[in-house]
Design an enzyme around this catalytic site. Structure first.
Site, PDB file in Angstrom:
ATOM      1  CD  GLU A 101      95.683  45.545  81.856  1.00  0.00           C
ATOM      2  OE1 GLU A 101      96.008  45.102  81.056  1.00  0.00           O
ATOM      3  OE2 GLU A 101      95.872  46.812  81.741  1.00  0.00           O
TER       4      GLU A 101
ATOM      5  CD  GLU B  49      96.539  58.800  85.567  1.00  0.00           C
ATOM      6  OE1 GLU B  49      95.992  58.651  84.592  1.00  0.00           O
ATOM      7  OE2 GLU B  49      95.716  59.200  86.624  1.00  0.00           O
TER       8      GLU B  49
ATOM      9  CG  ASN C 256      97.629  48.778  84.040  1.00  0.00           C
ATOM     10  OD1 ASN C 256      96.863  49.379  83.741  1.00  0.00           O
ATOM     11  ND2 ASN C 256      98.707  48.276  83.590  1.00  0.00           N
TER      12      ASN C 256
END
Length: 980
Positions: free
Chosen positions: A573, A482, A552
């Site tokens: 996102e 991560e 991510n």
């Protein structure tokens, strides 16, 4: 001999009785449930269709810590079909939260407690035949502090930070009816059975062939032995028969369980791949005397994997891992995780469309629906068992082992699962060995690596990677589990757009400023670009030691631990309704390739609707070498390039019209372009319907999404509009609504604003079909409406053959795995023969041993801060890549010599792992690194820290070394020469 003759006689006798083929059935068992809270004897039961968490309407309205917990009852009455009397009947729950006692016709049949995995029971002897009514009931407790009844141990993953507590039965339920000679279910807990296992071997990607191996666990519950034969039929996506072959013929005694097998070479195969969710239906058929006794259909895909050279290989092609660490709940507003299968595809496919290739589900095993969704859309998965942030001992560790065992057995035929994650943080070597043994026992041929976060130097783990830092390896693949943990709301474009949110402005987090968790969209996207570049520049093709990529955190805003101004996490996102932020488009640009860029893209961040007084920076993300900006056809020059993909155009004065960015290669050839135009004032509302490809089903659980936009007279979205929209709903559907910044996040409200000109709302079908009408109005705007119908579902006595997800198509847009290389070599490694130093000379090899948990360091005196490397051959070293201890905060003043000639002098820079130092190119055999001044400390990355402050992630720091001013400390060093 007598025993054999007796068995033969019994088989012949029983074969005569087995004159009619039995068709195994799997039923959707989601309908006609009733729900009530508490243990009281009142009659306040609510009708629900599963999947349905009893507190799901609180999703995003309440902070994760305040989601309702307690006791809840689910109950269902149903009738078996006519003729079902002496058959086997199994019930399968894909999962409950947290723990439940299960009753059939008033009799307790079992307890399930882990809150994550699927489980099942044999209820054959407890059911009443048609036309009598049966009743199944569950008493479920979703207390955060629930403890295992037998041991008193808490479940690590029943955690108030990351595992949103949607209690009850938030997943699907199925009923299986079989004959007494049957293939078992892959439900180990309670049933202790393993089901079907399918895997390819002798895979030849170029020849498009593989040996397909099929194993099935079978059980005989007749009173007599059976001679069973095994047959396999493979059908492609179009339903055409691809292969038919036979396997074992075995004698199975009463109450005996055996494995039966078959295999065959199959040619002209389509291999499952990234963005190419090609799946086969594999029918495994048990026969007695030529008649079908049992048939199971398993949907699976075929692919080849390898984990070597610090890289991950899919179908003989290197793939750098890029995607998202997503909360396993994968929830939506007002419905939580209990969404229909098509909506799982909608979300997971967006990751693929954004050029992500991997989703790492966080902390707990994903539910089967998301796993199967990833199969269809071609999205690789890392599947955890269950944990929190640390290793475990005793009964708590046993819980994790049992969960991983069950998860492997249940999901081993799903091709999208590539990694088994044994811990969200490092575990002991003994525990890693135990987890690895589970993989060898239950999935020895599935082509999956098992590992854990960190575990960089483990001999047991087959992959690893830290949470925030860049790791490299020449051996097992290391990828960041991560990274880029900043947050930002979709509503905030920039400081010049309504509501004019100042970048970083927001409440304190734990008493400290929280700028990184209150970003505007442009700054959030920029942070994503900068962070990805750290991994991209160390990608395969850049040397012997490489980064396998990273994921991510997170893909969609989540009803979990948060630090920004709202009560949910906004690291996504896309927002909670899956509307993209600029970070989504930035990743789509940077990630379009297996390793190197394969399709060029350009994206202008933000919009082009300002006032005449605005002068601002314009940011463009592009894969081009240079980007030129045009306003109404006139060039504004070329942008300043940074972090490979970011181009900044400073102080651009706004003027109404069209803004265009064109990306070029080094020779000036156009590679890609993007444009933004000024819209007029909002004029009308526009609605768009999104449903299952086959339409909305009237089953009480299906949903429809409605996009709502404000547009000008030309139909252009008004990208700075925040108009309030009021909705009315007519017909057999329930309003779930959407989410926006405001009171209670507008959850369930029929009044909700668009944000930046768009929002999205959801409705849920009822069990009655019919016409549905949705109308949207807003003051001063032309209204809009949608009219559509929900379709009835065939269901009888609580049973339906319409199984969730089986009617959904595979996503094949990226096509099969290309048979070309995914990268070109960028530079050539120069190998080190040995190294010497006046200080700690015996440890010098640790600076180039491909182990990031070792280092060489001097004794703390500046005059001993020198190390000399002898190269395997004289070479022109152009670059040094080095990881220096204290990499994110320590500055080392150094000089580099090549055979005594100075080729670099200056200060090292802080990083999240590795830095590249360019050298004056000189042919040399020895390279010397010298410390020429005192070290200084300055944490250049303090804003990205989101960990326990007592835990140090940057290695080897201690009270002595933090203050030491004369240390040279090297974790790993690499030398490279330019490829001509």
């Amino acid at each position: 001999m007598k025993k054999t003759l007796l068995y033969t006689a019994l088989i012949l006798f029983n074969t005569a009785l087995f004159s009619q083929e039995f068709k195994r059935e799997k039923y959707n068992f989601n309908s006609d449930w009733k729900l009530k809270a508490g243990d009281s004897n009142d009659n306040s039961w609510k009708n629900v269709t599963l999947p349905h968490a009893y507190n799901q309407e609180e999703a995003f309205e309440k902070d994760i810590e305040h989601l309702t917990t307690g006791i809840v009852w689910y109950r269902k009455k149903f009738k078996l079909l006519k003729g079902i009397k002496n058959n086997k009947v199994f019930i399968e729950f894909e999962g409950i939260r947290q723990a439940g006692v299960i009753y059939v016709n008033g009799q307790k049949i079992g307890l399930h407690e882990n809150g994550v995995m699927a489980f099942g029971f044999d209820i054959s002897n407890l059911l009443k035949p048609y036309p009598q009514e049966n009743c199944i009931a569950l008493r479920i407790d979703n207390d955060w502090k629930y403890k295992e009844q037998a041991t008193g141990a808490s479940y690590q993953w029943n955690n108030i930070n990351f595992n949103a507590n949607y209690g009850g039965i938030p997943k699907n339920v199925f009923l299986h009816i079989t004959g007494k000679l049957y293939q078992t279910l892959p439900l180990y807990s309670n049933l202790k059975t393993t089901g079907v296992y399918i895997y390819p071997s002798q895979i030849n990607i170029q020849a498009e062939s593989a040996v397909i191996n099929v194993e099935s666990q079978i059980k005989n519950e007749f009173d007599t032995p059976k001679m069973a034969t095994f047959e396999v039929v493979i059908e492609d996506l179009e339903g055409h028969q691809k292969a038919l072959f036979s396997g074992d013929k075995i004698l199975i005694n009463p109450n005996e369980t055996k494995i039966i097998k078959a295999h065959q070479l199959v040619k002209k195969l389509n291999f499952w791949s990234w963005g190419y969710g090609y799946l086969y239906n594999v029918k495994t058929i048990l026969k007695i005397d030529g008649k079908t006794a049992d048939e199971v259909v398993t949907r699976t895909g075929l692919r080849k994997t390898d984990f070597k050279d610090g890289q991950f290989w899919l179908n003989d092609r290197v793939l750098q891992l890029k995607g998202y660490a997503q909360r396993t709940s994968n929830e939506w507003p007002a419905i939580g995780m209990s969404v229909p299968a098509w909506l799982s595809d909608f979300s997971n496919k967006m990751i693929v469309e954004g050029n992500g290739n991997l989703v790492r589900w966080m902390h707990v095993t994903p539910w089967k629906q998301d796993i199967e969704s990833c199969d269809r859309v071609g999205l690789l998965q890392a599947m955890p068992a269950g944990d929190t942030e640390k290793d475990a001992q005793g009964d708590t560790w046993k819980q994790r082992v049992n969960l991983m065992r069950d998860a492997i057995i249940y999901n081993r035929n799903n091709p999208s699962i590539i990694f088994y994650e044994s811990g969200n943080e490092s575990i002991s070597e003994a525990h890693m060995h135990e987890m690895k043994s589970l993989r060898y026992t239950y999935d020895p041929f599935g082509g999956r690596a098992i590992g854990s976060r960190e575990m960089l130097d483990s001999r047991e783990a087959e992959y690893g990677g830290e949470m925030l830092y860049i790791n490299k390896s020449a051996g097992k693949p290391l990828w960041a589990t991560e990274y880029s943990r900043d947050e930002g709301l979709r509503k905030y474009w920039d400081e010049f757009s309504p509501p004019y949110h100042k970048e970083g402005d927001g409440p304190l987090y734990r008493g400290n400023p929280a700028e990184a968790y209150n970003h505007n969209q442009d700054k959030h996207a920029i942070e994503n670009i900068v962070r990805w570049y750290d991994y991209y520049r160390e990608r395969p093709g850049t040397g012997k030691r490489v980064s396998s990529g990273g994921v991510n955190i997170i893909f969609s805003d989540s009803n979990t631990h948060h630090r920004g101004e709202v009560n949910y996490r906004t690291s996504g996102e896309v927002d909670a309704m899956r509307i993209p932020k600029d970070g989504f488009w930035a990743h789509q640009v940077m990630w379009d390739g297996w390793v190197d860029i394969e399709k060029h893209r350009t994206h202008i961040m933000g919009h082009w609707n300002y006032s005449d007084s605005v002068t601002k920076n314009i940011y463009v993300v592009s894969t081009a070498s240079k980007v030129e900006l045009f306003l109404n056809g006139s060039s504004l020059g070329f942008g300043n390039r940074s972090s490979e993909f970011l181009f900044t155009f400073e102080n651009i004065k706004w003027k109404s019209g069209a803004l265009k960015a064109i990306g070029y290669d080094e020779n000036g050839t156009t590679l890609s372009e993007d444009s933004k135009s000024t819209s007029d004032e909002p004029y009308a509302i526009r609605l768009k319907l999104n449903t299952n490809p086959n339409g909305l089903t009237a089953d009480g659980a299906d949903t429809a999404l409605i996009d709502v936009e404000t547009v000008d007279k030309e139909g252009n979205r008004c990208s700075i509009s925040n108009n309030m929209i009021s909705f009315t709903l007519e017909g057999p559907a329930e309003w779930l609504g959407g989410i926006a910044l405001g009171p209670k996040n507008y959850i369930l409200s029929k009044e909700i604003p668009v944000e930046n000109g768009i929002n999205r709302v959801m409705i849920q079908s009822m069990i009655q079909s019919g016409k549905i009408k949705i109308k949207a109005v807003s003051k001063g705007l032309q209204p809009a409406e949608l009219i559509f119908e929900s379709k009835p579902i065939e269901s009888s006595n609580g049973l339906s053959k319409q199984l969730p997800g089986t009617d959904l198509p595979s996503y094949l847009e990226r096509g099969p795995t290309p048979k070309t290389s995914s990268y070109t070599l960028k530079r050539k490694p120069v190998y080190i023969l040995n190294a010497v130093s006046p200080s700690n000379n015996n440890d010098t090899y640790k600076s180039y041993d491909d182990n990031e948990l070792t280092e060489w360091r001097n004794d703390g005196n500046i005059n001993t801060g020198t190390i000399t490397y002898t190269l395997a051959k004289a070479s022109i070293v152009n670059e040094i890549v080095v990881k220096l201890t204290g990499w994110r905060s320590k500055i080392y003043p150094i000089r580099i010599l090549a055979d005594g000639q100075e080729v670099f002098k200056g200060n090292t820079t802080q990083s999240l792992g590795y830095i590249t130092i360019p050298l004056k190119p000189i042919l040399a055999e020895k390279i010397t690194i010298e410390l020429i001044g005192i070290n200084t400390e300055k944490d250049n990355f303090s804003k990205i820290t989101e960990v326990d402050p007592t835990k140090e992630l940057d290695l080897f720091k201690d009270k002595t070394s933090v203050d030491a001013s004369g240390q040279l400390r090297i974790v790993e060093i690499e030398f490279y020469e330019k490829i001509d």
